[in-house]
Design a protein around this motif. Structure first.
Motif, PDB file in Angstrom:
ATOM      1  N   GLY A   1      36.971  31.357  50.881  1.00  0.00           N
ATOM      2  CA  GLY A   1      38.343  31.274  50.420  1.00  0.00           C
ATOM      3  C   GLY A   1      38.802  32.432  49.555  1.00  0.00           C
ATOM      4  N   GLN A   2      37.923  33.380  49.273  1.00  0.00           N
ATOM      5  CA  GLN A   2      38.249  34.495  48.390  1.00  0.00           C
ATOM      6  C   GLN A   2      38.892  35.641  49.180  1.00  0.00           C
ATOM      7  OE1 GLN A   2      34.891  36.828  46.746  1.00  0.00           O
ATOM      8  NE2 GLN A   2      35.787  36.527  44.719  1.00  0.00           N
ATOM      9  N   THR A   3      39.718  36.427  48.494  1.00  0.00           N
ATOM     10  CA  THR A   3      40.274  37.638  49.086  1.00  0.00           C
ATOM     11  C   THR A   3      39.682  38.852  48.379  1.00  0.00           C
ATOM     12  OG1 THR A   3      42.371  36.589  49.707  1.00  0.00           O
ATOM     13  CG2 THR A   3      42.360  38.983  49.517  1.00  0.00           C
ATOM     14  N   LEU A   4      39.066  39.723  49.158  1.00  0.00           N
ATOM     15  CA  LEU A   4      38.502  40.965  48.643  1.00  0.00           C
ATOM     16  C   LEU A   4      39.351  42.117  49.137  1.00  0.00           C
ATOM     17  CD1 LEU A   4      36.159  42.690  47.365  1.00  0.00           C
ATOM     18  CD2 LEU A   4      35.098  42.633  49.640  1.00  0.00           C
ATOM     19  N   GLY A   5      39.829  42.949  48.230  1.00  0.00           N
ATOM     20  CA  GLY A   5      40.584  44.133  48.604  1.00  0.00           C
ATOM     21  C   GLY A   5      39.690  45.350  48.651  1.00  0.00           C
TER      22      GLY A   5
ATOM     23  N   ASP B   1      41.603  38.636  44.940  1.00  0.00           N
ATOM     24  CA  ASP B   1      40.861  38.071  43.812  1.00  0.00           C
ATOM     25  C   ASP B   1      39.920  39.112  43.226  1.00  0.00           C
ATOM     26  OD1 ASP B   1      41.855  35.325  44.253  1.00  0.00           O
ATOM     27  OD2 ASP B   1      40.665  35.447  46.089  1.00  0.00           O
ATOM     28  N   ARG B   2      39.355  39.917  44.121  1.00  0.00           N
ATOM     29  CA  ARG B   2      38.390  40.934  43.727  1.00  0.00           C
ATOM     30  C   ARG B   2      38.710  42.220  44.487  1.00  0.00           C
ATOM     31  NH1 ARG B   2      33.635  41.044  41.048  1.00  0.00           N
ATOM     32  NH2 ARG B   2      32.041  42.533  41.695  1.00  0.00           N
ATOM     33  N   ILE B   3      38.431  43.367  43.866  1.00  0.00           N
ATOM     34  CA  ILE B   3      38.741  44.658  44.477  1.00  0.00           C
ATOM     35  C   ILE B   3      37.493  45.526  44.482  1.00  0.00           C
ATOM     36  CG2 ILE B   3      40.095  46.784  44.267  1.00  0.00           C
ATOM     37  CD1 ILE B   3      42.284  45.139  42.906  1.00  0.00           C
TER      38      ILE B   3
ATOM     39  N   ALA C   1      42.071  41.877  38.068  1.00  0.00           N
ATOM     40  CA  ALA C   1      42.650  42.189  36.761  1.00  0.00           C
ATOM     41  C   ALA C   1      41.873  43.283  36.050  1.00  0.00           C
ATOM     42  CB  ALA C   1      42.696  40.922  35.900  1.00  0.00           C
ATOM     43  N   THR C   2      40.546  43.253  36.172  1.00  0.00           N
ATOM     44  CA  THR C   2      39.711  44.265  35.521  1.00  0.00           C
ATOM     45  C   THR C   2      39.935  45.636  36.135  1.00  0.00           C
ATOM     46  OG1 THR C   2      38.013  42.648  34.901  1.00  0.00           O
ATOM     47  CG2 THR C   2      37.330  44.950  35.009  1.00  0.00           C
ATOM     48  N   ILE C   3      40.005  45.702  37.468  1.00  0.00           N
ATOM     49  CA  ILE C   3      40.207  46.988  38.139  1.00  0.00           C
ATOM     50  C   ILE C   3      41.551  47.602  37.741  1.00  0.00           C
ATOM     51  CG2 ILE C   3      40.654  48.067  40.395  1.00  0.00           C
ATOM     52  CD1 ILE C   3      37.722  47.641  39.944  1.00  0.00           C
ATOM     53  N   ILE C   4      42.577  46.786  37.621  1.00  0.00           N
ATOM     54  CA  ILE C   4      43.906  47.304  37.293  1.00  0.00           C
ATOM     55  C   ILE C   4      44.013  47.657  35.809  1.00  0.00           C
ATOM     56  CG2 ILE C   4      46.369  46.778  37.245  1.00  0.00           C
ATOM     57  CD1 ILE C   4      45.167  47.275  40.052  1.00  0.00           C
ATOM     58  N   LYS C   5      43.472  46.822  34.941  1.00  0.00           N
ATOM     59  CA  LYS C   5      43.681  47.017  33.501  1.00  0.00           C
ATOM     60  C   LYS C   5      42.579  47.839  32.830  1.00  0.00           C
ATOM     61  CE  LYS C   5      46.243  42.671  32.978  1.00  0.00           C
ATOM     62  NZ  LYS C   5      46.263  41.326  32.325  1.00  0.00           N
TER      63      LYS C   5
END
Length: 350
Positions: free
Chosen positions: A33-37, A222-224, A239-243
């Motif tokens: 169910g997770q989305t990985l970018g 959800d995760r990148i 959020a961690t990757i962006i911030k």
């Protein structure tokens, strides 16, 4: 629960000059169910990683090492026939970059969806399969009667939604979306991404979203995982990757993410070009373009280090991220002296 585990994947392309290391020591996990970018420039290895999962690769491609575990099934051990009958489309489907190239032009879109359904599900009549195709069209905002149209009769946005219908007709557990909004205007892009997310939630499917646009994955994932030069240089929750990114390449990508709250904010490009992946040698592959590269970066390939919970970075200077972030936001940082052409990253012994 983990659905997909990629461990030490090395997928190379054979060329006249040697192996092109398109996916080099890739390690990823994806939960149900997770989305990985997967984000990065063209040629960074994003599509190669995704296509390796279902082995939709050209004849000169070769999985040199590593494993791809899909819910307990080792993909690299399957024959082509087993992949076609057990995995592709039924368990893992793909939304290609260009929907028009994904459809066969001599069959109607409905015929192609019916064919996929009947190939993978025994005892389904043509009429029932077509009715399922019509229902999918209706759910995706397309007139169900359009199932009898040929691909060339669809607009770009409609063709992309029709391709989503084809990808989801068997309710796969994993969707590989390769630049699904390329060449579409921003309004249609937003609608397509919303549609994919809604259908994904309805079927409880996981998704790997491939894009060069960090703003797209920031909203949908959800995760990148950040790809560069055939490697994953940084991965964490969105959020961690962006911030709070730690890798200079991620910092550079973030500069290309406009701030709607600051109309005077200038976008800053990363100078230079991606590395050659035939015999890349030792050292960080981003070093020739990195304003923070030091001697160690040219000579020693960085090992992945984990920061906080699941924030994994391949960079010798990741510990200094708090000091480097404000510097990376300054145009002068990236416009400094060019790296020497004779730097070790350009060659070296294996």
């Amino acid at each position: 629960m983990t659905l997909l585990t990629i461990d030490g994947l090395q997928m190379y392309y054979r060329s006249e000059d040697g192996y092109v290391r398109a996916a080099d020591d890739i390690n990823l996990e994806l939960e149900r169910g997770q989305t990985l970018g997967l984000v990065g420039e063209s040629g960074s290895g994003k599509t190669t990683i995704a296509r390796s999962i279902i082995r939709l690769l050209p004849d000169n491609a070769e999985v040199v090492d590593g494993s791809i575990d899909f819910d307990g099934t080792e993909i690299t051990d399957l024959t082509d026939r087993e992949l076609r009958n057990q995995i592709r489309w039924q368990e893992v489907s793909m939304i290609p970059q260009n929907a028009m190239n994904g459809f066969d032009p001599v069959y109607t879109v409905g015929q192609q969806i019916v064919q996929v359904i009947r190939h993978h599900e025994d005892g389904v009549s043509k009429a029932d399969a077509k009715e399922r195709a019509r229902a999918l069209f209706d759910e995706l905002g397309i007139d169900p009667d359009r199932v009898d149209d040929y691909p060339h009769q669809f607009s770009g946005g409609m063709a992309q939604r029709a391709m989503i219908a084809l990808a989801l007709c068997l309710e796969p557990r994993l969707i590989l979306a390769d630049e699904p909004t390329t060449a579409l205007d921003v309004v249609i892009q937003d609608r397509i991404l919303d549609t994919i997310k809604e259908m994904q939630a309805e079927y409880d499917s996981a998704m790997i979203l491939i894009t060069h646009d960090i703003s797209v994955v920031s909203e949908t994932s959800d995760r990148i995982a950040v790809c560069y030069g055939g490697r994953i240089v940084e991965q964490a929750d969105a959020a961690t990757i962006i911030k709070n990114p730690r890798h200079p390449y991620t910092l550079g990508l973030r500069n290309a993410f406009p701030d709607i709250g600051d109309s005077n904010d200038e976008l800053i490009s990363i100078p230079g070009t991606p590395p050659e992946l035939v015999d890349p040698g030792e050292g960080c592959r981003f070093a020739p373009r990195c304003p923070f590269a030091e001697e160690e970066c040219w000579e020693v390939t960085p090992e992945p280090e984990e920061y906080d919970d699941g924030h994994i970075v391949e960079c010798h200077r990741a510990d200094e991220a708090d000091e480097l972030r404000p510097l990376a936001e300054q145009r002068e940082t990236w416009m400094g002296e060019e790296k020497p052409e004779t730097a070790p990253i350009q060659g070296g012994d294996d």
